[in-house]
Motif scaffolding. Structure first.
Motif, PDB file in Angstrom:
ATOM      1  N   LYS A   5       0.922  -1.368  -0.043  1.00  0.00           N
ATOM      2  CA  LYS A   5       0.157  -0.083  -0.008  1.00  0.00           C
ATOM      3  C   LYS A   5       0.921   1.391   0.150  1.00  0.00           C
ATOM      4  O   LYS A   5       1.341   1.595   1.043  1.00  0.00           O
ATOM      5  N   LEU A   6       1.074   1.899  -0.965  1.00  0.00           N
ATOM      6  CA  LEU A   6       2.082   2.876  -1.222  1.00  0.00           C
ATOM      7  C   LEU A   6       1.384   4.141  -1.950  1.00  0.00           C
ATOM      8  O   LEU A   6       0.392   3.956  -2.572  1.00  0.00           O
ATOM      9  N   SER A   7       2.116   5.266  -1.633  1.00  0.00           N
ATOM     10  CA  SER A   7       1.535   6.463  -2.319  1.00  0.00           C
ATOM     11  C   SER A   7       2.137   6.590  -4.020  1.00  0.00           C
ATOM     12  O   SER A   7       2.895   5.754  -4.129  1.00  0.00           O
ATOM     13  N   ASP A   8       1.474   7.431  -4.767  1.00  0.00           N
ATOM     14  CA  ASP A   8       2.034   7.376  -5.988  1.00  0.00           C
ATOM     15  C   ASP A   8       3.499   7.806  -6.337  1.00  0.00           C
ATOM     16  O   ASP A   8       4.033   6.868  -6.873  1.00  0.00           O
ATOM     17  N   GLU A   9       3.903   8.710  -5.257  1.00  0.00           N
ATOM     18  CA  GLU A   9       5.586   8.880  -5.475  1.00  0.00           C
ATOM     19  C   GLU A   9       6.266   7.806  -4.814  1.00  0.00           C
ATOM     20  O   GLU A   9       7.371   7.486  -5.537  1.00  0.00           O
ATOM     21  N   GLU A  62       9.142   5.712  -7.138  1.00  0.00           N
ATOM     22  CA  GLU A  62      10.471   5.544  -6.657  1.00  0.00           C
ATOM     23  C   GLU A  62      10.720   4.278  -6.550  1.00  0.00           C
ATOM     24  O   GLU A  62      11.908   3.659  -6.898  1.00  0.00           O
ATOM     25  N   THR A  63       9.869   3.147  -6.045  1.00  0.00           N
ATOM     26  CA  THR A  63       9.779   1.491  -6.037  1.00  0.00           C
ATOM     27  C   THR A  63      10.267   1.141  -7.335  1.00  0.00           C
ATOM     28  O   THR A  63      11.104   0.309  -7.471  1.00  0.00           O
ATOM     29  N   ASP A 122      -8.828  -6.530 -15.631  1.00  0.00           N
ATOM     30  CA  ASP A 122      -9.050  -4.999 -15.186  1.00  0.00           C
ATOM     31  C   ASP A 122      -8.427  -4.957 -13.762  1.00  0.00           C
ATOM     32  O   ASP A 122      -9.130  -4.528 -12.918  1.00  0.00           O
ATOM     33  N   ARG A 123      -7.342  -5.560 -13.661  1.00  0.00           N
ATOM     34  CA  ARG A 123      -6.519  -5.704 -12.364  1.00  0.00           C
ATOM     35  C   ARG A 123      -5.739  -4.419 -11.954  1.00  0.00           C
ATOM     36  O   ARG A 123      -4.862  -4.542 -10.952  1.00  0.00           O
ATOM     37  N   SER A 124      -5.083  -3.728 -13.148  1.00  0.00           N
ATOM     38  CA  SER A 124      -4.183  -2.826 -12.822  1.00  0.00           C
ATOM     39  C   SER A 124      -4.974  -1.619 -12.262  1.00  0.00           C
ATOM     40  O   SER A 124      -5.841  -0.917 -12.443  1.00  0.00           O
ATOM     41  N   ALA A 125      -3.812  -1.103 -11.247  1.00  0.00           N
ATOM     42  CA  ALA A 125      -4.276   0.051 -10.512  1.00  0.00           C
ATOM     43  C   ALA A 125      -4.389   1.165 -10.882  1.00  0.00           C
ATOM     44  O   ALA A 125      -4.996   2.248 -10.747  1.00  0.00           O
ATOM     45  N   ASN A 126      -3.117   1.417 -11.723  1.00  0.00           N
ATOM     46  CA  ASN A 126      -3.001   2.760 -12.364  1.00  0.00           C
ATOM     47  C   ASN A 126      -2.222   2.599 -13.769  1.00  0.00           C
ATOM     48  O   ASN A 126      -1.208   2.062 -13.668  1.00  0.00           O
TER      49      ASN A 126
END
Length: 739
Positions: free
Chosen positions: A404-408, A412-413, A445-449
């Motif tokens: 569970k990560l932020s967009d930034e 980065e990861t 349709d499993r892609s988060a973004n």
């Protein structure tokens, strides 16, 4: 009127008065200073004695007497005053005598200036100034240089031990060693510098042998750094600038080179301990001290590489142990992803060391790369690092992933994952695993973004080249086109009211070349579905006549309404499952063989399908006999008593291990890649030795995977049978290209 002749004795008597006066002034005795009349009288006397007609031209005699004045003064006054003094007092006297001598040379060469202008120039003799300095060099310097040098070196050693010394005095003495060479540095180097360096080496050798046994590595380095700073300071204050590099190298050799192994290998405080305890400042100091020494950093970088390798291998082993212990609890998979996260953290940590402590030195970049290549290519519980990395990316990019990560943080990861990929030798294997997982994210349709999906593809493209990501980029584009295609289909249905598929239908049209290969089988669709397929075919033919549709039913999904006794439940199932369930609308009971015949499925596919419907979590079909394995003798009937607290449930199919299929696909692609590389090399070289051909092939393919030498030899044999290559008749190790 004829000029009166001045004979030698008479003229020299005049000159001696002036010379005696000059000597008395230099000795500090009471004497009036020279007036301009005094100077003119002395100059004119020399002029007259040199311009008289022979035999009264006394130029040669005066030139010789000029030198004798210095010789006599040095013998009677200078040397006795130096011999009666020692150490610093002798040095002070030497400096004073040198200053006096320079004054005496300056005045005498003025008195005798006419000699310089004509006699010296015509005869190519040494100038008066040089003669004066040569007298000091030959009579004073040669006599006292050893004592002066020893006294200076003794004072330097005293200063090293913390005593206060007269630095100005030392500078003046060393200036004599320099000036006496008259523009050449040989005398300074031979008479002073060599001995000073020898003494410095001996001094620091004694210090180092004491410190190395008593001090820790950080303490020793602090002392060494301080000593080097002081030696540079010494040069700036009184030694000649040309000595700096030699002196520093001598001190470095004694303090750092001689004891390097002992210092770096100190058990509790050496380089390994500093790395283990994150002593960033001490590691920076180690770099500062050793980077100026030729090959000085080699042992440091070797220890760094060993340390990073050991830490990485420990992480791999830890993941293996934990995953093994959790296998029974179904925990396999989590540890591998945790391992990737830990390797990323390890890379961050040591990349910071390379940047900050080792100032981006190429040797440490190389050491870090080689260390990571060791453990980043290890297999963990049967999973290659290429697969682990692809799974890790999938976990970040899919909806509901454990990260569970932020967009930034995601960006980065992903950046860090791509950096890790550089260390993995089987990049093509990563690409294939990644493509499989990307396909599942896009199709289901499993892609988060979508932005993150495009972002990592850009990063991969920069790292591995456009060819690496071309298929993946095609997949993402395909999905956009497929959405447009679906909108067109819905418009088509809206405009043609008489065309009715009977069901809500969504079709995703994909380009075969971009996507992983999927098994397509001739599933006998239920009548309701056949109508849908035909309607879509009719629509698609209105758009293009040049493309053939192949239906991949294994990727389809259906929402089926199940009317059970207690309530109606919506079942989300695969196309295969839906086809099987719809058979029970027309029959209460069906045997295994009847289902197989009606659906036209293979045994393996049917076992998976029936297991998911009768033996797994949701028992929508009842099986006789009621066992956990599916056999060809089994019978099935609709379970009308099935119920669930949810009104909508997803009935999963048992997962298929795709690993074997991916590896097979990659092996096939590798065979083509090796063939292409061999033909490419031979086409340009025409004739090549076996060893050379293998080496060039490995080099060409190394960016994507590490080709197996046996595989290359096998492909070479295959190309010979296919008449691309042939062996030389006289030498079997030479290959020729057949155009």
């Amino acid at each position: 009127m004829e000029r009166k002749i001045i004979d030698l004795d008479q003229g020299w008597a005049y000159m001696l008065k002036g010379i005696t006066k000059l000597k008395r002034i230099l000795e500090g005795l009471p004497e009036d200073p020279f007036s301009s009349e005094d100077y003119i009288f002395l100059y004119t006397t020399i002029y007259n004695m040199c311009t008289q007609k022979p035999p009264h031209d006394y130029s040669q005699q005066l030139y010789d007497m000029y030198r004798e004045v210095f010789d006599e003064y040095i013998a009677s006054m200078v040397l006795p005053s130096l011999k009666e003094k020692h150490d610093e007092f002798m040095l002070s006297e030497l400096v004073q005598r040198w200053l006096n001598h320079k004054v005496m040379v300056r005045w005498q060469s003025r008195f005798f200036h006419y000699l310089d202008r004509y006699f010296v120039a015509r005869r190519s003799l040494p100038a008066l100034y040089e003669v004066g300095l040569a007298c000091f060099r030959d009579l004073v310097y040669q006599e006292v240089k050893a004592n002066a040098r020893d006294a200076v070196i003794s004072l330097i050693d005293k200063e090293r031990e913390g005593e206060q010394i007269d630095r100005a005095l030392l500078k003046n003495v060393i200036d004599i060693f320099v000036a006496i060479g008259m523009g050449q540095m040989e005398l300074y180097e031979q008479d002073f510098e060599v001995h000073m360096l020898q003494d410095s080496g001996a001094y620091y050798s004694r210090k180092a042998s004491s410190w190395i046994s008593d001090d820790s590595c950080p303490d020793y380095m602090l002392k060494a750094e301080e000593c080097l700073k002081r030696e540079r300071d010494r040069v700036s204050h009184y030694l000649h600038i040309s000595s700096e590099q030699k002196l520093v190298e001598k001190v470095q050799h004694e303090l750092l080179v001689v004891y390097e192994t002992q210092l770096l290998e100190k058990e509790y405080s050496g380089c390994r301990a500093l790395l283990r305890d994150d002593k960033v400042e001490d590691l920076s100091r180690m770099y500062r001290l050793y980077h100026k020494i030729p090959k000085g950093l080699d042992p440091v970088s070797t220890i760094f590489k060993q340390h990073v390798t050991a830490e990485g291998m420990a992480l791999v082993q830890q993941a293996e142990d934990l995953a093994s212990s959790q296998t029974a609890n179904g925990g396999v998979g989590v540890q591998e992803l945790v391992l990737v996260r830990k390797i990323i953290e390890l890379h961050d940590k040591y990349m910071a060391y390379v940047n900050d402590c080792f100032l981006n030195h190429s040797l440490f970049h190389k050491a870090l790369k080689e260390a990571f290549e060791v453990f980043c290519n290890k297999t963990v519980l049967g999973s290659s690092s290429a697969e682990l990395l692809a799974t890790f990316c999938d976990n970040i990019l899919k909806k509901g992933g454990s990260e569970k990560l932020s967009d930034e943080a995601i960006e980065e990861t992903l950046e860090k994952v791509v950096k890790l990929l550089a260390y993995i030798s089987d990049k093509d294997l990563f690409a294939e695993f990644y493509r499989k997982k990307l396909a599942r994210r896009l199709l289901f349709d499993r892609s988060a973004n979508e932005d993150h999906e495009k972002s990592i593809l850009t990063k991969l493209k920069q790292q591995c080249g456009a060819q690496f990501t071309s298929k993946m980029e095609g997949m993402v584009t395909d999905l956009t086109l497929a959405r447009e295609n679906q909108n067109s289909f819905e418009e088509y249905l809206h405009k043609n009211a008489n065309v009715n598929p009977g069901l809500d239908l969504t079709v995703t049209v994909l380009t075969t070349g971009f996507w992983p290969s999927y098994k397509s089988c001739d599933l006998s669709l239920p009548q309701e579905m056949v109508r849908c397929v035909e309607v879509f075919k009719e629509f698609y033919e209105t758009k293009t006549k040049h493309r053939k549709l192949t239906w991949i039913y294994s990727l389809g999904s259906c929402n089926v309404i199940g009317k059970f006794d207690s309530k109606t439940i919506e079942l989300i199932v695969s196309t295969y499952q839906a086809a099987a369930l719809l058979l029970f609308n027309n029959a209460d009971r069906l045997s295994y063989s009847e289902i197989m015949t009606q659906l036209n499925l293979t045994h393996d596919d049917l076992v998976r399908l029936l297991h998911s419907l009768s033996c797994a979590k949701y028992k929508i079909l009842n099986k006789e006999p009621n066992t956990k394995t599916i056999l060809p003798t089994d019978n099935f009937e609709f379970n009308s008593k099935f119920t669930d607290r949810m009104r909508r449930i997803k009935v999963p199919l048992p997962p298929v291990d795709e690993r074997k299929r991916v590896i097979e696909d990659v092996d096939k692609d590798r065979r083509y890649a090796i063939d292409a590389a061999l033909v490419r090399i031979m086409k340009s070289r025409k004739v090549l030795g076996h060893q050379q051909l293998v080496m060039e092939c490995v080099e060409q393919l190394g960016r994507m995977f590490k080709p197996d030498i046996k595989a290359i030899k096998k492909r070479m044999e295959d190309l010979i049978t296919r008449d691309y290559l042939e062996r030389d008749k006289d030498n079997q190790n030479i290959f020729k290209y057949l155009a």
